[in-house]
Design an enzyme around this catalytic site. Structure first.
Site, PDB file in Angstrom:
ATOM      1  N   HIS A   1       0.832  -1.221   0.000  1.00 12.03           N
ATOM      2  CA  HIS A   1       0.000   0.000   0.000  1.00 12.03           C
ATOM      3  C   HIS A   1       0.860   1.263   0.000  1.00 12.03           C
ATOM      4  O   HIS A   1       0.417   2.318   0.438  1.00 12.03           O
ATOM      5  CB  HIS A   1      -0.942   0.048   1.210  1.00 12.03           C
TER       6      HIS A   1
ATOM      7  N   SER B   1      15.029  22.433 -14.834  1.00 14.30           N
ATOM      8  CA  SER B   1      13.868  23.306 -14.989  1.00 14.30           C
ATOM      9  C   SER B   1      14.353  24.654 -15.498  1.00 14.30           C
ATOM     10  O   SER B   1      15.426  25.117 -15.132  1.00 14.30           O
ATOM     11  CB  SER B   1      13.164  23.476 -13.635  1.00 14.30           C
TER      12      SER B   1
ATOM     13  N   LYS C   1      16.180  22.178  -9.581  1.00 21.19           N
ATOM     14  CA  LYS C   1      15.460  20.982 -10.023  1.00 21.19           C
ATOM     15  C   LYS C   1      16.292  20.053 -10.888  1.00 21.19           C
ATOM     16  O   LYS C   1      17.060  20.474 -11.740  1.00 21.19           O
ATOM     17  CB  LYS C   1      14.225  21.385 -10.829  1.00 21.19           C
TER      18      LYS C   1
ATOM     19  N   GLU D   1       9.356   9.448 -16.376  1.00 28.97           N
ATOM     20  CA  GLU D   1       7.987   9.931 -16.583  1.00 28.97           C
ATOM     21  C   GLU D   1       7.507   9.632 -18.008  1.00 28.97           C
ATOM     22  O   GLU D   1       6.351   9.259 -18.226  1.00 28.97           O
ATOM     23  CB  GLU D   1       7.920  11.436 -16.340  1.00 28.97           C
TER      24      GLU D   1
END
Ligand code: ARG
Length: 463
Positions: free
Chosen positions: A161, A282, A288, A295
């Site tokens: 979970h 970024s 970043k 992704e």
């Protein structure tokens, strides 16, 4: 005279050529040019067989086979002029062959049809993709084995979970993916075995009256045997569907792993550091470093699922044998195959380059009361409590630790004994994460010794 000219391949029956819209919806050359190599390979095998069976003269067959090589070299050099009016790769190649060698070109299509031709070309193409997928999976599995071996005994939290469950080893987690990708590899190789039958010679649908030798063409093209039913041979696209099905499951695995990498590389987890080579920055936030490759793998696999559904849908209403609907098989499979190969390569690169953060993994492994099960097992083993009661006692201890803002090993013996007076000091041994993982020696368990045994087995099995 009509404005459009009739088709050179079947003009005999036609008074007018196609409407421009008809040409646009009908033509497949825009995408099936990717089958050029397979088309020419298939035609060369067919011509050789026509000569061997005496259906064509040796000199005609030789002219055809040579001419086809010229056409192939033009296509490979990028000088070939594809024509939409000629619809597809089969007619583009044949028309150019006619220009190159003249009259014998018209004899190539003896005893075959575009229906068995396209089924053959496409099978050859898909078979190559299956081989490429297997090679990509093996490269990925090797990269995972390197990671697993380096951290066979590094501890990390195991989750259910996405909540801390029990400590596991980094090697064990990496090897879980080796098992998943190994199943993918075996699905592709099963599909390859089934797809390796040759449709060529099924002709339009019924076979042919020419004394062709289907064993010969099958063998020349690396198939195990000719497909046994001509109707089935021209109307079957199971090979493409099986490729897409295997690709879909594999893509699902890639996406799950990508999801873990996205989570693990976050500042909140810091379990892994992805290399600069597989990250982006970024344009506004200087700190970043984004896991874009992961992704995009996660996102792109939707194309593969989509292709699978699209082709199932194309096929589900078709009566035997060939219908033009089946021309819609190719773009889906091309795109799915491209996506899969890219995703496999990107994942392999990420895994090869990433570094696991041993300290962060270990710190997280001990938090979240991850050794609560070990504690309960100790109560069963040493004090003889029924597991249900041990579970209850442990639950009280977890609640006590949580209320005090500490982890289980930080409780004092007195605190423990206030919950169950039988508890002795050696309970603390099982609360350490290293002891916890080392104790899970059941076959397939997370103990470093078990993980190393699995690594050794896979290193032997992988080419
Ligand atoms: N371009 C066609 C396809 O991809 C080739 C077969 C056409 N056969 C036919 N009878 N129209 O399916």
């Amino acid at each position: 005279m009509t404005e459009t000219t009739t088709n050179a391949m079947w003009g005999g029956r036609f008074a007018a050529g196609p409407d421009a819209i008809m040409e646009a919806i009908n033509a497949s050359i825009g995408f099936d040019k990717r089958l050029a190599k397979q088309d020419i390979e298939g035609s060369r095998a067919h011509a050789a067989m026509l000569a061997a069976t005496g259906i064509l003269s040796d000199s005609d067959a030789e002219a055809i086979r040579e001419g086809l090589l010229t056409v192939l070299s033009e296509i490979e050099a990028g000088t070939f002029r594809f024509s939409t009016a000629l619809e597809d790769i089969h007619m583009n190649v044949e028309a150019r062959l006619k220009e190159v060698i003249g009259e014998p070109a018209g004899r190539l299509h003896t005893g075959r049809s575009r229906n068995d031709q396209v089924a053959t070309d496409f099978r050859l193409w898909v078979r190559d993709q299956v081989d490429a997928a297997i090679a990509g999976l093996e490269a990925l599995m090797r990269a995972l084995l390197v990671q697993a071996e380096a951290g066979a005994d590094w501890v990390m939290p195991g989750f259910t979970h996405l909540q801390t469950a029990q400590p596991v080893t980094w090697g064990h987690h990496m090897m879980a993916y080796v098992e998943m990708f190994a199943r993918d590899r075996s699905r592709f190789s099963d599909a390859r075995t089934r797809m390796n039958e040759c449709p060529l010679g099924a002709a339009a649908l019924a076979g042919t009256s020419f004394p062709i030798d289907r064993e010969m063409t099958a063998r020349a093209l690396g198939f195990d045997r000719p497909a046994a039913n001509s109707l089935d041979a021209v109307s079957d696209r199971d090979f493409a569907l099986e490729f897409l099905a295997a690709a879909s499951i594999c893509a699902m695995h890639l996406s799950r792993f990508a999801e873990e990498l996205v989570i693990w590389s976050s500042a909140q987890f810091r379990f892994v550091r992805l290399s600069d080579r597989f990250s982006t920055g970024s344009s506004i936030m200087p700190q970043k470093k984004n896991p874009d490759a992961a992704e995009l793998i996660r996102a792109k696999i939707g194309r593969i699922f989509g292709a699978n559904v699209a082709l199932m849908t194309v096929m589900k209403g078709l009566p035997l044998a060939y219908s033009k609907d089946m021309q819609e098989d190719k773009e889906q499979v091309f795109d799915a195959a491209d996506t899969l190969m890219l995703a496999l390569a990107a994942m392999e690169g990420m895994v090869r380059d990433m570094s696991a953060n041993r300290e962060a993994l270990e710190a997280a492994a001990g938090s979240g009361f991850s050794t609560a099960t070990d504690l309960a097992d100790w109560l069963v083993r040493v004090l003889g409590l029924p597991f249900r009661e041990a579970h209850h006692v442990t639950g009280s201890l977890v609640a006590m630790a949580e209320a005090g803002g500490v982890d289980l090993p930080d409780l004092t013996l007195e605190q423990m004994r206030s919950v169950h007076p039988g508890i002795t000091a050696d309970i603390f041994e099982v609360l350490g994460v290293h002891n916890s993982v080392a104790s899970r020696m059941s076959y397939g368990g997370t103990a470093p010794a078990q993980v190393r045994a699995q690594i050794a087995r896979w290193k032997e099995q992988l080419p």
